[in-house]
Design a protein around this motif. Structure first.
Motif, PDB file in Angstrom:
ATOM      1  N   SER A 381     113.890 -62.653 -13.950  1.00 15.35           N
ATOM      2  CA  SER A 381     115.103 -62.114 -13.334  1.00 15.35           C
ATOM      3  C   SER A 381     116.146 -61.813 -14.401  1.00 15.35           C
ATOM      4  CB  SER A 381     115.674 -63.120 -12.322  1.00 15.35           C
ATOM      5  OG  SER A 381     114.769 -63.331 -11.263  1.00 15.35           O
ATOM      6  N   THR A 382     116.895 -60.757 -14.189  1.00 14.98           N
ATOM      7  CA  THR A 382     117.954 -60.415 -15.137  1.00 14.98           C
ATOM      8  C   THR A 382     119.319 -60.894 -14.651  1.00 14.98           C
ATOM      9  OG1 THR A 382     118.139 -58.248 -14.061  1.00 14.98           O
ATOM     10  CG2 THR A 382     116.740 -58.399 -16.007  1.00 14.98           C
ATOM     11  N   GLU A 383     119.454 -61.117 -13.345  1.00 15.15           N
ATOM     12  CA  GLU A 383     120.706 -61.615 -12.781  1.00 15.15           C
ATOM     13  C   GLU A 383     120.389 -62.731 -11.776  1.00 15.15           C
ATOM     14  OE1 GLU A 383     122.611 -58.323 -10.978  1.00 15.15           O
ATOM     15  OE2 GLU A 383     123.028 -57.279 -12.869  1.00 15.15           O
ATOM     16  N   ASP A 384     121.348 -63.637 -11.588  1.00 11.31           N
ATOM     17  CA  ASP A 384     121.181 -64.739 -10.630  1.00 11.31           C
ATOM     18  C   ASP A 384     119.840 -65.432 -10.788  1.00 11.31           C
ATOM     19  OD1 ASP A 384     123.693 -64.199  -9.523  1.00 11.31           O
ATOM     20  OD2 ASP A 384     122.834 -62.685  -8.179  1.00 11.31           O
ATOM     21  N   LYS A 385     119.519 -65.810 -12.000  1.00  9.75           N
ATOM     22  CA  LYS A 385     118.225 -66.393 -12.296  1.00  9.75           C
ATOM     23  C   LYS A 385     117.934 -67.624 -11.437  1.00  9.75           C
ATOM     24  CE  LYS A 385     117.544 -65.058 -17.143  1.00  9.75           C
ATOM     25  NZ  LYS A 385     116.096 -64.879 -17.116  1.00  9.75           N
ATOM     26  N   MET A 386     118.907 -68.557 -11.369  1.00  9.16           N
ATOM     27  CA  MET A 386     118.682 -69.805 -10.657  1.00  9.16           C
ATOM     28  C   MET A 386     118.477 -69.553  -9.164  1.00  9.16           C
ATOM     29  SD  MET A 386     118.235 -73.000 -10.900  1.00  9.16           S
ATOM     30  CE  MET A 386     118.797 -73.349 -12.576  1.00  9.16           C
ATOM     31  N   ARG A 387     119.317 -68.698  -8.590  1.00  8.18           N
ATOM     32  CA  ARG A 387     119.186 -68.420  -7.167  1.00  8.18           C
ATOM     33  C   ARG A 387     117.838 -67.771  -6.837  1.00  8.18           C
ATOM     34  NH1 ARG A 387     122.164 -63.482  -4.499  1.00  8.18           N
ATOM     35  NH2 ARG A 387     120.371 -62.580  -5.554  1.00  8.18           N
ATOM     36  N   ASN A 388     117.459 -66.753  -7.622  1.00 14.11           N
ATOM     37  CA  ASN A 388     116.188 -66.071  -7.367  1.00 14.11           C
ATOM     38  C   ASN A 388     114.999 -67.014  -7.547  1.00 14.11           C
ATOM     39  OD1 ASN A 388     117.572 -63.717  -6.906  1.00 14.11           O
ATOM     40  ND2 ASN A 388     117.303 -62.922  -8.986  1.00 14.11           N
ATOM     41  N   GLY A 389     115.081 -67.869  -8.578  1.00 15.90           N
ATOM     42  CA  GLY A 389     113.989 -68.816  -8.807  1.00 15.90           C
ATOM     43  C   GLY A 389     113.844 -69.792  -7.655  1.00 15.90           C
ATOM     44  N   LEU A 390     114.972 -70.316  -7.147  1.00 18.42           N
ATOM     45  CA  LEU A 390     114.914 -71.264  -6.028  1.00 18.42           C
ATOM     46  C   LEU A 390     114.411 -70.586  -4.755  1.00 18.42           C
ATOM     47  CD1 LEU A 390     118.243 -73.239  -6.635  1.00 18.42           C
ATOM     48  CD2 LEU A 390     115.893 -74.064  -6.959  1.00 18.42           C
ATOM     49  N   VAL A 391     114.833 -69.332  -4.530  1.00 21.88           N
ATOM     50  CA  VAL A 391     114.382 -68.614  -3.334  1.00 21.88           C
ATOM     51  C   VAL A 391     112.869 -68.392  -3.395  1.00 21.88           C
ATOM     52  CG1 VAL A 391     114.459 -66.389  -2.141  1.00 21.88           C
ATOM     53  CG2 VAL A 391     116.579 -67.498  -2.848  1.00 21.88           C
ATOM     54  N   ALA A 392     112.391 -67.964  -4.566  1.00 25.23           N
ATOM     55  CA  ALA A 392     110.946 -67.726  -4.715  1.00 25.23           C
ATOM     56  C   ALA A 392     110.161 -69.022  -4.554  1.00 25.23           C
ATOM     57  CB  ALA A 392     110.655 -67.097  -6.080  1.00 25.23           C
ATOM     58  N   ALA A 393     110.666 -70.104  -5.144  1.00 25.70           N
ATOM     59  CA  ALA A 393     109.976 -71.396  -5.028  1.00 25.70           C
ATOM     60  C   ALA A 393     109.971 -71.868  -3.576  1.00 25.70           C
ATOM     61  CB  ALA A 393     110.650 -72.423  -5.933  1.00 25.70           C
ATOM     62  N   GLY A 394     111.117 -71.715  -2.896  1.00 28.13           N
ATOM     63  CA  GLY A 394     111.184 -72.151  -1.498  1.00 28.13           C
ATOM     64  C   GLY A 394     110.249 -71.357  -0.608  1.00 28.13           C
ATOM     65  N   ALA A 395     110.218 -70.034  -0.782  1.00 31.24           N
ATOM     66  CA  ALA A 395     109.335 -69.194   0.037  1.00 31.24           C
ATOM     67  C   ALA A 395     107.862 -69.513  -0.235  1.00 31.24           C
ATOM     68  CB  ALA A 395     109.617 -67.714  -0.262  1.00 31.24           C
ATOM     69  N   THR A 396     107.543 -69.717  -1.509  1.00 31.04           N
ATOM     70  CA  THR A 396     106.152 -70.060  -1.855  1.00 31.04           C
ATOM     71  C   THR A 396     105.760 -71.397  -1.231  1.00 31.04           C
ATOM     72  OG1 THR A 396     106.406 -68.886  -3.945  1.00 31.04           O
ATOM     73  CG2 THR A 396     104.549 -70.401  -3.763  1.00 31.04           C
ATOM     74  N   PHE A 397     106.668 -72.374  -1.316  1.00 30.15           N
ATOM     75  CA  PHE A 397     106.356 -73.704  -0.759  1.00 30.15           C
ATOM     76  C   PHE A 397     106.114 -73.623   0.753  1.00 30.15           C
ATOM     77  CE2 PHE A 397     107.686 -77.666   1.271  1.00 30.15           C
ATOM     78  CZ  PHE A 397     106.842 -78.564   0.623  1.00 30.15           C
ATOM     79  N   VAL A 398     106.953 -72.862   1.463  1.00 30.92           N
ATOM     80  CA  VAL A 398     106.802 -72.756   2.920  1.00 30.92           C
ATOM     81  C   VAL A 398     105.454 -72.121   3.276  1.00 30.92           C
ATOM     82  CG1 VAL A 398     107.687 -71.607   4.983  1.00 30.92           C
ATOM     83  CG2 VAL A 398     109.278 -72.704   3.392  1.00 30.92           C
ATOM     84  N   LEU A 399     105.112 -71.004   2.601  1.00 31.01           N
ATOM     85  CA  LEU A 399     103.857 -70.314   2.901  1.00 31.01           C
ATOM     86  C   LEU A 399     102.639 -71.198   2.605  1.00 31.01           C
ATOM     87  CD1 LEU A 399     104.660 -66.745   1.507  1.00 31.01           C
ATOM     88  CD2 LEU A 399     104.430 -67.427   3.900  1.00 31.01           C
ATOM     89  N   LEU A 400     102.665 -71.841   1.449  1.00 32.14           N
ATOM     90  CA  LEU A 400     101.522 -72.678   1.083  1.00 32.14           C
ATOM     91  C   LEU A 400     101.441 -73.929   1.955  1.00 32.14           C
ATOM     92  CD1 LEU A 400     101.555 -72.446  -2.820  1.00 32.14           C
ATOM     93  CD2 LEU A 400     100.274 -71.084  -1.173  1.00 32.14           C
ATOM     94  N   ALA A 401     102.608 -74.476   2.339  1.00 29.72           N
ATOM     95  CA  ALA A 401     102.609 -75.665   3.207  1.00 29.72           C
ATOM     96  C   ALA A 401     102.022 -75.329   4.584  1.00 29.72           C
ATOM     97  CB  ALA A 401     104.031 -76.201   3.348  1.00 29.72           C
ATOM     98  N   ILE A 402     102.360 -74.141   5.103  1.00 27.06           N
ATOM     99  CA  ILE A 402     101.778 -73.706   6.387  1.00 27.06           C
ATOM    100  C   ILE A 402     100.262 -73.616   6.255  1.00 27.06           C
ATOM    101  CG2 ILE A 402     101.597 -71.759   7.979  1.00 27.06           C
ATOM    102  CD1 ILE A 402     104.572 -71.210   7.429  1.00 27.06           C
ATOM    103  N   ARG A 403      99.812 -73.051   5.132  1.00 24.68           N
ATOM    104  CA  ARG A 403      98.370 -72.936   4.898  1.00 24.68           C
ATOM    105  C   ARG A 403      97.717 -74.323   4.812  1.00 24.68           C
ATOM    106  NH1 ARG A 403      93.970 -69.327   4.972  1.00 24.68           N
ATOM    107  NH2 ARG A 403      92.291 -70.538   4.060  1.00 24.68           N
ATOM    108  N   ALA A 404      98.350 -75.252   4.082  1.00 21.38           N
ATOM    109  CA  ALA A 404      97.779 -76.591   3.915  1.00 21.38           C
ATOM    110  C   ALA A 404      97.705 -77.327   5.250  1.00 21.38           C
ATOM    111  CB  ALA A 404      98.611 -77.377   2.910  1.00 21.38           C
ATOM    112  N   VAL A 405      98.765 -77.206   6.078  1.00 22.45           N
ATOM    113  CA  VAL A 405      98.762 -77.870   7.383  1.00 22.45           C
ATOM    114  C   VAL A 405      97.660 -77.281   8.270  1.00 22.45           C
ATOM    115  CG1 VAL A 405     100.086 -78.191   9.507  1.00 22.45           C
ATOM    116  CG2 VAL A 405     101.189 -78.521   7.289  1.00 22.45           C
ATOM    117  N   ALA A 406      97.528 -75.953   8.254  1.00 23.28           N
ATOM    118  CA  ALA A 406      96.486 -75.306   9.059  1.00 23.28           C
ATOM    119  C   ALA A 406      95.096 -75.761   8.635  1.00 23.28           C
ATOM    120  CB  ALA A 406      96.605 -73.783   8.920  1.00 23.28           C
ATOM    121  N   GLU A 407      94.895 -75.927   7.342  1.00 22.01           N
ATOM    122  CA  GLU A 407      93.591 -76.396   6.854  1.00 22.01           C
ATOM    123  C   GLU A 407      93.296 -77.812   7.342  1.00 22.01           C
ATOM    124  OE1 GLU A 407      93.533 -76.043   2.651  1.00 22.01           O
ATOM    125  OE2 GLU A 407      93.577 -73.848   2.656  1.00 22.01           O
ATOM    126  N   ARG A 408      94.321 -78.672   7.325  1.00 24.98           N
ATOM    127  CA  ARG A 408      94.102 -80.053   7.774  1.00 24.98           C
ATOM    128  C   ARG A 408      93.817 -80.106   9.273  1.00 24.98           C
ATOM    129  NH1 ARG A 408      96.030 -80.392   3.107  1.00 24.98           N
ATOM    130  NH2 ARG A 408      96.030 -82.293   1.829  1.00 24.98           N
TER     131      ARG A 408
END
Length: 417
Positions: A381-408
């Motif tokens: 990111s060239t601007e708002d690095k921290m915000r963009n990084g947290l948003v990407a991490a949060g979105a990734t965690f939600v998607l992968l967590a949904i996948r992990a719960v569905a697998e279980r």
């Protein structure tokens, strides 16, 4: 009417299923080009210049990627192509320097006779043939793993080129201390890499020849059979040693051709720099193009499109990140290789039904992927690095967590039923 359309739909579905990797790469390439045109006005302002540059760079990469793909299809691996490129450039320019007419003790490399260029190129190709033969001997007679045999060349050939160029320049210039590079000024030699259409023409001709070999000959079918199951191929009477000889020589010969073109493009051979890390780009183009590292799978059109896709992506990175794009290039290529290998592996197994996050290891890698997504977004990111990084991490965690719960839940239902 419905009965007449059905065979056409069936043949179209068969074509799409059979060529889905190539079609997917073509679509992905167009998407990257459209994205680059959106973020940078270079494609819109200078379309012809950009097209010529991409085609030439694609050809230079694709030529030795063809050789790497042949070795992979045959069930091996060749890590030496970058060093073969550096070694070939040194041998070619060194021979030109030694054969060139002199003015006192200084070789004159302008307006060279064609026979000097011909001898230098043929000698370079012969040296590449010897390197491929040596690889085959190490693998089939000494029984070294292909990874170790070609890794030795990866390290040793570049060092040998550094030593040779010192002695060649010492003899050519009649001096006591050799040089670390050789420059050639002949227009014919320089045109090989600088005329934009020459590398693509060579690439297309080599691709056609390799396609004919792999698709239309018994030798090609035997290469696929050996790559899929070497022991079964041996038991069925296929002479696997000769096939490996052919595959590794194709690998080194294509790398040598690329080395000659690279050197003519730059005008200088410098083994310390030439072809550095190119072996990974060749393997990446082959893998992205659909070659399986397990052997026995891969097509020439796939490799051509894989090379084109990689060059378009690298060019897009250069135009998107105008400040030090080289810092991002390796990261992007690495992610693409992992995604391509994962896609190929999943395509042949249970695909999306596979459980990606089983047990504690799965949960740990869920967190690793989340952190990785946030970190990559942060650094790119060239601007708002921290915000963009947290948003990407949060979105990734939600998607992968949904996948992990569905697998279980799926696993629990399977155990209960």
């Amino acid at each position: 009417m419905a009965s007449s359309l059905q065979p056409e739909r069936s043949s179209l579905a068969t074509f799409i299923r059979k060529n889905r990797n190539e079609l997917g790469l073509a679509v992905a390439t167009l998407v990257v080009i459209a994205f680059t045109s959106f973020v940078s006005d270079s494609y819109r302002t200078f379309p012809a210049e950009n097209a010529k540059l991409i085609l030439r760079d694609t050809a230079l990469l694709g030529i030795f990627a063809l050789g790497a793909a042949t070795v992979i299809i045959a069930g091996g691996i060749d890590l030496s192509s970058g060093s073969v490129i550096a070694f070939s450039g040194t041998i070619c320019t060194g021979i030109i320097l030694l054969l060139a007419p002199t003015d006192g003790s200084t070789p004159i490399t302008d307006d060279l006779p064609l026979w000097i260029l011909g001898v230098a190129i043929l000698a370079t190709l012969f040296a590449a043939f010897l390197i491929g033969s040596f690889h085959t001997w190490l693998i089939t007679v000494i029984e070294l793993p292909p990874f170790v045999a070609t890794l030795a060349s990866l390290v040793g050939l570049r060092s040998l080129a550094k030593l040779l160029i010192q002695d060649m320049t010492r003899v050519a210039f009649d001096i006591n201390t050799g040089k670390s590079n050789i420059s050639i000024n002949d227009d014919t030699f320089l045109s090989l890499g600088n005329e934009w259409w020459i590398p693509p023409t060579i690439f297309v001709v080599l691709s056609l020849l390799l396609w004919l070999l792999l698709s239309k000959t018994v030798v090609g079918r035997h290469l696929y059979a050996m790559g899929g199951n070497e022991e079964a191929a041996r038991l069925s009477g296929i002479r696997v040693e000769r096939l490996k000889w052919l595959a590794y020589c194709i690998g080194t010969l294509t790398a040598a051709i690329a080395g000659i073109l690279y050197t003519s493009y730059v005008g200088t051979a410098e083994p310390t720099r030439d072809g550095l890390g190119y072996e990974l780009n060749a393997i990446a183009a082959a893998v992205v193009g659909g070659c399986s590292l397990a052997g026995g799978i891969g097509t020439v059109p796939g490799v051509m499109l894989g090379a084109l896709f990689l060059r378009v992506v690298i060019d897009s990175v250069a135009k998107t990140f105008k400040s030090r794009p080289d810092l991002f290039e390796g990261l992007v290529v690495g992610v693409l290789v992992v995604l391509a290998v994962a896609f190929n592996e999943l395509r042949g197994s249970r695909g999306l039904k596979k459980h990606f996050f089983p047990g504690a290891l799965g949960l740990l890698n869920l967190l690793i992927l989340t952190t990785l997504a946030g970190t990559i977004t942060f650094v790119t990111s060239t601007e708002d690095k921290m915000r963009n990084g947290l948003v990407a991490a949060g979105a990734t965690f939600v998607l992968l967590a949904i996948r992990a719960v569905a697998e279980r839940l799926s696993r629990e239902r399977a155990a209960a039923g």
